[in-house]
Design a protein around this motif. Structure first.
Motif, PDB file in Angstrom:
ATOM      1  N   ASP A  96     -15.132  13.112  23.123  1.00 39.45           N
ATOM      2  CA  ASP A  96     -16.204  12.387  23.801  1.00 39.45           C
ATOM      3  C   ASP A  96     -16.763  11.278  22.927  1.00 39.45           C
ATOM      4  O   ASP A  96     -17.367  10.341  23.429  1.00 39.45           O
ATOM      5  CB  ASP A  96     -17.315  13.367  24.214  1.00 39.45           C
ATOM      6  CG  ASP A  96     -18.202  12.788  25.292  1.00 39.45           C
ATOM      7  OD1 ASP A  96     -17.694  12.033  26.145  1.00 39.45           O
ATOM      8  OD2 ASP A  96     -19.405  13.088  25.285  1.00 39.45           O
ATOM      9  N   ALA A 128     -15.807  23.174  38.762  1.00 33.99           N
ATOM     10  CA  ALA A 128     -17.183  23.659  38.909  1.00 33.99           C
ATOM     11  C   ALA A 128     -17.316  24.618  40.085  1.00 33.99           C
ATOM     12  O   ALA A 128     -18.200  25.477  40.088  1.00 33.99           O
ATOM     13  CB  ALA A 128     -18.144  22.484  39.070  1.00 33.99           C
ATOM     14  N   SER A 151     -18.936  22.196  33.283  1.00 31.05           N
ATOM     15  CA  SER A 151     -20.331  22.078  32.840  1.00 31.05           C
ATOM     16  C   SER A 151     -20.765  20.621  32.776  1.00 31.05           C
ATOM     17  O   SER A 151     -21.886  20.283  33.185  1.00 31.05           O
ATOM     18  CB  SER A 151     -20.516  22.724  31.467  1.00 31.05           C
ATOM     19  OG  SER A 151     -20.257  24.104  31.543  1.00 31.05           O
ATOM     20  N   ALA A 152     -19.905  19.752  32.274  1.00 26.05           N
ATOM     21  CA  ALA A 152     -20.236  18.322  32.190  1.00 26.05           C
ATOM     22  C   ALA A 152     -20.420  17.744  33.592  1.00 26.05           C
ATOM     23  O   ALA A 152     -21.328  16.933  33.818  1.00 26.05           O
ATOM     24  CB  ALA A 152     -19.138  17.573  31.440  1.00 26.05           C
ATOM     25  N   TRP A 153     -19.583  18.154  34.532  1.00 23.27           N
ATOM     26  CA  TRP A 153     -19.711  17.659  35.903  1.00 23.27           C
ATOM     27  C   TRP A 153     -21.027  18.133  36.518  1.00 23.27           C
ATOM     28  O   TRP A 153     -21.723  17.363  37.176  1.00 23.27           O
ATOM     29  CB  TRP A 153     -18.530  18.110  36.762  1.00 23.27           C
ATOM     30  CG  TRP A 153     -18.586  17.536  38.143  1.00 23.27           C
ATOM     31  CD1 TRP A 153     -18.163  16.302  38.542  1.00 23.27           C
ATOM     32  CD2 TRP A 153     -19.121  18.174  39.300  1.00 23.27           C
ATOM     33  NE1 TRP A 153     -18.411  16.135  39.886  1.00 23.27           N
ATOM     34  CE2 TRP A 153     -18.997  17.264  40.376  1.00 23.27           C
ATOM     35  CE3 TRP A 153     -19.697  19.419  39.545  1.00 23.27           C
ATOM     36  CZ2 TRP A 153     -19.418  17.572  41.664  1.00 23.27           C
ATOM     37  CZ3 TRP A 153     -20.117  19.719  40.829  1.00 23.27           C
ATOM     38  CH2 TRP A 153     -19.975  18.789  41.879  1.00 23.27           C
ATOM     39  N   ARG A 154     -21.381  19.399  36.280  1.00 21.55           N
ATOM     40  CA  ARG A 154     -22.657  19.922  36.795  1.00 21.55           C
ATOM     41  C   ARG A 154     -23.849  19.169  36.210  1.00 21.55           C
ATOM     42  O   ARG A 154     -24.798  18.845  36.929  1.00 21.55           O
ATOM     43  CB  ARG A 154     -22.775  21.415  36.499  1.00 21.55           C
ATOM     44  CG  ARG A 154     -21.901  22.292  37.364  1.00 21.55           C
ATOM     45  CD  ARG A 154     -22.191  23.773  37.113  1.00 21.55           C
ATOM     46  NE  ARG A 154     -21.146  24.592  37.666  1.00 21.55           N
ATOM     47  CZ  ARG A 154     -20.221  25.249  36.952  1.00 21.55           C
ATOM     48  NH1 ARG A 154     -20.249  25.202  35.643  1.00 21.55           N
ATOM     49  NH2 ARG A 154     -19.305  25.964  37.548  1.00 21.55           N
ATOM     50  N   ARG A 155     -23.799  18.917  34.892  1.00 17.16           N
ATOM     51  CA  ARG A 155     -24.895  18.171  34.242  1.00 17.16           C
ATOM     52  C   ARG A 155     -24.994  16.751  34.813  1.00 17.16           C
ATOM     53  O   ARG A 155     -26.086  16.250  35.065  1.00 17.16           O
ATOM     54  CB  ARG A 155     -24.684  18.105  32.722  1.00 17.16           C
ATOM     55  CG  ARG A 155     -25.052  19.356  31.985  1.00 17.16           C
ATOM     56  CD  ARG A 155     -25.111  19.147  30.480  1.00 17.16           C
ATOM     57  NE  ARG A 155     -23.897  18.552  29.925  1.00 17.16           N
ATOM     58  CZ  ARG A 155     -22.821  19.224  29.558  1.00 17.16           C
ATOM     59  NH1 ARG A 155     -22.771  20.533  29.692  1.00 17.16           N
ATOM     60  NH2 ARG A 155     -21.789  18.600  29.043  1.00 17.16           N
ATOM     61  N   GLN A 156     -23.843  16.132  34.992  1.00 16.94           N
ATOM     62  CA  GLN A 156     -23.804  14.765  35.533  1.00 16.94           C
ATOM     63  C   GLN A 156     -24.386  14.733  36.939  1.00 16.94           C
ATOM     64  O   GLN A 156     -25.137  13.831  37.295  1.00 16.94           O
ATOM     65  CB  GLN A 156     -22.352  14.278  35.543  1.00 16.94           C
ATOM     66  CG  GLN A 156     -22.122  12.930  36.170  1.00 16.94           C
ATOM     67  CD  GLN A 156     -20.650  12.578  36.167  1.00 16.94           C
ATOM     68  OE1 GLN A 156     -20.060  12.402  35.111  1.00 16.94           O
ATOM     69  NE2 GLN A 156     -20.051  12.493  37.350  1.00 16.94           N
ATOM     70  N   ARG A 157     -24.050  15.726  37.716  1.00 18.01           N
ATOM     71  CA  ARG A 157     -24.513  15.778  39.108  1.00 18.01           C
ATOM     72  C   ARG A 157     -26.024  16.047  39.176  1.00 18.01           C
ATOM     73  O   ARG A 157     -26.723  15.517  40.037  1.00 18.01           O
ATOM     74  CB  ARG A 157     -23.762  16.875  39.856  1.00 18.01           C
ATOM     75  CG  ARG A 157     -24.045  16.840  41.334  1.00 18.01           C
ATOM     76  CD  ARG A 157     -22.985  17.565  42.082  1.00 18.01           C
ATOM     77  NE  ARG A 157     -23.300  17.449  43.504  1.00 18.01           N
ATOM     78  CZ  ARG A 157     -23.096  18.390  44.367  1.00 18.01           C
ATOM     79  NH1 ARG A 157     -22.567  19.528  43.996  1.00 18.01           N
ATOM     80  NH2 ARG A 157     -23.401  18.217  45.621  1.00 18.01           N
ATOM     81  N   ALA A 158     -26.519  16.872  38.247  1.00 14.13           N
ATOM     82  CA  ALA A 158     -27.940  17.200  38.231  1.00 14.13           C
ATOM     83  C   ALA A 158     -28.803  16.023  37.756  1.00 14.13           C
ATOM     84  O   ALA A 158     -29.970  15.935  38.126  1.00 14.13           O
ATOM     85  CB  ALA A 158     -28.196  18.404  37.335  1.00 14.13           C
ATOM     86  N   ALA A 159     -28.199  15.138  36.963  1.00 12.79           N
ATOM     87  CA  ALA A 159     -28.964  14.022  36.377  1.00 12.79           C
ATOM     88  C   ALA A 159     -29.264  12.925  37.338  1.00 12.79           C
ATOM     89  O   ALA A 159     -29.062  12.693  38.371  1.00 12.79           O
ATOM     90  CB  ALA A 159     -28.182  13.414  35.218  1.00 12.79           C
TER      91      ALA A 159
END
Length: 192
Positions: free
Chosen positions: A63, A84, A184-192
């Motif tokens: 990253d 996810a 997890s990164a996709w979930r964080r991105q979606r939540a942001a």
């Protein structure tokens, strides 16, 4: 059309299990047992668990590198929603599935077969050129897959004798950890 979780798991299973069928079909023609070097023992388990750490460390570092940031973005955007949607046990299943089936084909069949004519180094290099081509998403991704394949091919021979368990375990654990990180990164991105 977006795949459902069930369709994704089914397609992954069919594709990956097809690799084992291919390995055994080619192995029958070439008179090579693709699991001849598979031994479940403490040494293989030890090196498999320990050998996962460098690959996963590089994944975490990816990253921060410009050359691999685009690949990571692609994985999060394209694979993130599918991963996810899966539970932890399903991600473990996918990791084990890829680790077992791909290693049976590439390190269990292709590497020993190519060693017959090209020697140890030729078998290592040419089997992982094939591994890189199968993982061609972008040129950089294929290069990284080829380098990972070389590492897995080297780990086949770590310890007192060749053991297919070592690269299987490294591949499976690495994929599982990477799948969890991408989801997890996709979930964080979606939540942001």
């Amino acid at each position: 059309m977006r795949l459902t979780r069930g369709q994704f798991l089914w397609l992954a299973s069919v594709f990956e299990l097809g690799l084992v069928v291919l390995a055994y079909a080619l192995g029958g023609l070439l008179d090579i047992d693709p699991v001849a070097a598979l031994r479940v023992d403490a040494t293989g388990l030890f090196w498999g668990a320990l050998g996962t750490l460098p690959l996963y460390g590089l994944f975490l570092l990816s990253d921060r590198l410009d050359a691999t940031r685009e690949i990571r973005r692609f994985l999060i955007d394209k694979m993130g929603p599918l991963l996810a949607a899966c539970s932890g046990p399903e991600l473990l299943y996918l990791g084990l599935l890829a680790g077992i089936t791909e290693e049976i084909l590439f390190r269990g069949l292709l590497q020993p077969w190519l060693e017959l004519d090209w020697g140890w180094l030729g078998g290592l290099v040419f089997s992982n050129l094939a591994f890189a081509l199968v993982h061609w998403i972008t040129p950089v991704y294929a290069l990284l897959a080829g380098v990972c394949g070389l590492y897995l091919g080297l780990m086949l021979d770590v310890g007192p004798e060749r053991n297919l368990l070592t690269p299987i375990l490294i591949h499976a654990l690495y994929d599982f950890l990477a799948f969890v990180a991408v989801a997890s990164a996709w979930r964080r991105q979606r939540a942001a």
